[in-house]
Design an enzyme around this catalytic site. Structure first.
Site, mmCIF file in Angstrom:
data_model
loop_
_atom_site.group_PDB
_atom_site.id
_atom_site.type_symbol
_atom_site.label_atom_id
_atom_site.label_comp_id
_atom_site.label_asym_id
_atom_site.label_seq_id
_atom_site.Cartn_x
_atom_site.Cartn_y
_atom_site.Cartn_z
ATOM 1 N N ARG A 44 0.853 -1.205 0.000
ATOM 2 C CA ARG A 44 0.000 0.000 0.000
ATOM 3 C C ARG A 44 0.882 1.246 0.000
ATOM 4 N NH1 ARG A 44 -3.361 -3.485 3.375
ATOM 5 N NH2 ARG A 44 -2.466 -2.725 5.322
ATOM 6 N N LYS A 134 -10.738 15.100 6.400
ATOM 7 C CA LYS A 134 -11.901 14.734 5.579
ATOM 8 C C LYS A 134 -12.879 13.858 6.354
ATOM 9 C CE LYS A 134 -12.844 11.269 2.500
ATOM 10 N NZ LYS A 134 -12.649 10.381 1.350
ATOM 11 N N LYS A 217 -16.751 19.230 -0.547
ATOM 12 C CA LYS A 217 -16.404 18.170 -1.517
ATOM 13 C C LYS A 217 -17.678 17.436 -1.921
ATOM 14 C CE LYS A 217 -13.546 14.023 -2.067
ATOM 15 N NZ LYS A 217 -12.219 13.445 -1.875
HETATM 16 P P1 13P Z 1 -13.261 9.151 -5.625
HETATM 17 O O1 13P Z 1 -12.742 10.339 -6.385
HETATM 18 O O2 13P Z 1 -12.671 7.842 -6.075
HETATM 19 O O3 13P Z 1 -14.771 9.138 -5.550
HETATM 20 O O4 13P Z 1 -12.726 9.313 -4.155
HETATM 21 C C1 13P Z 1 -12.818 10.523 -3.544
HETATM 22 C C2 13P Z 1 -13.066 10.333 -2.107
HETATM 23 O O5 13P Z 1 -12.307 10.810 -1.294
HETATM 24 C C3 13P Z 1 -14.257 9.592 -1.714
HETATM 25 O O6 13P Z 1 -14.483 9.748 -0.361
#
Ligand code: 13P
Length: 337
Positions: A44, A134, A217
């Site tokens: 990873r 996040k 987001k």
């Molecule tokens: P994706 O762009 O693959 O949707 O992932 C963004 C993300 O942080 C989802 O929580």
């Protein structure tokens, strides 16, 4: 300008976007399984370190969202991963929710958890170098859903999370993701997403979150992946702008879209059209996971020693997304060798 506002602007200004490399170990295992790579902590990290040391990090990536495992790992050069990210000029970030559980009284829906002990974890992450975070709330569209329980509970949790994160000196990414799975139309996605986002801001305001110190987001406005008709990229862009104009307060510094299962090209083309037609004051950019990593991961899985070409593939994707964030992308540039 407040400290939080300047961190947010540093991450998303000048066409820079966010690399979402915060897949949980479960999700990363699915991604690696799909390309026949064994999911170990070393593998990873190997893949992620290739991305974090790529040339495009300096020009394109303003922030990287990490997972708990990665923020605690050491790079090949013995620097910590946040140190590697800082060296490229990007800001290290961290996913702080602990994932989804069934929502009580609406068990087909999900609620995101992670508020318990959050402040203590944030203090630890701050010391490790994180300056943004996040938390993802997740909503499905069906005839019944998202329910008011889901819309209210996730908005409340996103606001509580944001308030605590700001108290700890970091910028919260507020991510309410309305999923593309299903046979709903783009207009249904527009209506539900507008309601979800509006309710998130109602809660953020009630809980006195500094709107100048967050990044939203959201998903783009798409038809469900099983919807009978395809909609054009122009419609995606115009409906997405309509949604955001109606539901997002003017104070927030910017919006960084998730890719949510779109292909790399779809996510790039749609962002380009959104940015080109952006008649708001918000900076619009990307915070992509799959749409930045997919091709690089596929190539790397078959050529694990070929760091250079893996980085070239990632660099191209990041460059294309950064052009798209500025409304300067085209198929011609995409395909120029
Ligand atoms: P994706 O762009 O693959 O949707 O992932 C963004 C993300 O942080 C989802 O929580």
């Amino acid at each position: 300008m407040s400290e939080l506002n300047s961190i947010a602007l540093k991450i998303i200004s000048n066409g820079k976007g966010i690399l979402a490399a915060d897949e949980s170990n479960n999700t990363m295992t699915k991604r690696l399984d799909a390309v026949n790579v064994i999911s170990t902590p070393e593998n990873r990290l190997n893949f992620r370190e290739i991305l974090f040391t790529s040339e495009s990090m300096k020009k394109c990536i303003g922030g990287v969202i990490l997972y708990d495992e990665t923020i605690n790992q050491l790079s090949k050069t013995n620097l910590t991963i946040p140190e590697i990210i800082l060296q490229s000029g990007a800001v290290p970030g961290i996913k702080v929710d602990t994932g989804v559980k069934n929502l009580a009284n609406s068990p087909d829906e999900k609620i995101t958890e992670g508020l318990d002990g959050l402040r203590e974890r944030l203090e630890k992450y701050y010391k490790l170098g994180a300056r943004f975070t996040k938390w993802r709330g997740v909503y499905s569209i069906t005839k019944k859903y998202p329910s008011q329980i889901s819309i209210h509970s996730n908005a409340h949790a996103l606001a509580r999370y944001s308030a605590i994160v700001q108290e700890c000196g970091m910028v919260p990414i507020v991510e309410p993701e309305v999923l593309m799975d299903g046979d709903h139309s783009a207009d249904e996605c527009l209506n539900k997403t507008s309601e979800v986002i509006s309710r998130c801001f109602d809660e953020l305001i009630i809980q006195k979150v500094d709107l100048k110190g967050i990044i939203l987001k959201p998903n783009m406005i798409l038809a469900g992946n099983k919807f009978k008709n395809k909609i054009s990229n122009d419609e995606v862009a115009s409906k997405t702008l309509k949604c955001l104009k109606n539901s997002v307060p003017a104070e927030i510094p910017g919006i960084a879209f998730l890719s949510g299962g779109q292909t790399e090209i779809e996510a790039t083309e749609n962002l380009n059209l959104i940015s080109k037609n952006n008649d708001t004051n918000f900076i619009m950019t990307y915070s992509y996971g799959r749409a930045l990593q997919q091709s690089a991961l596929k190539f790397w899985s078959k050529n694990i020693k070929d760091v250079k070409r893996t980085q070239n593939i990632f660099n191209h994707r990041a460059n294309m997304c950064t052009l798209a964030a500025q409304g300067k992308w085209s198929y011609e540039i995409e395909n120029k060798k």
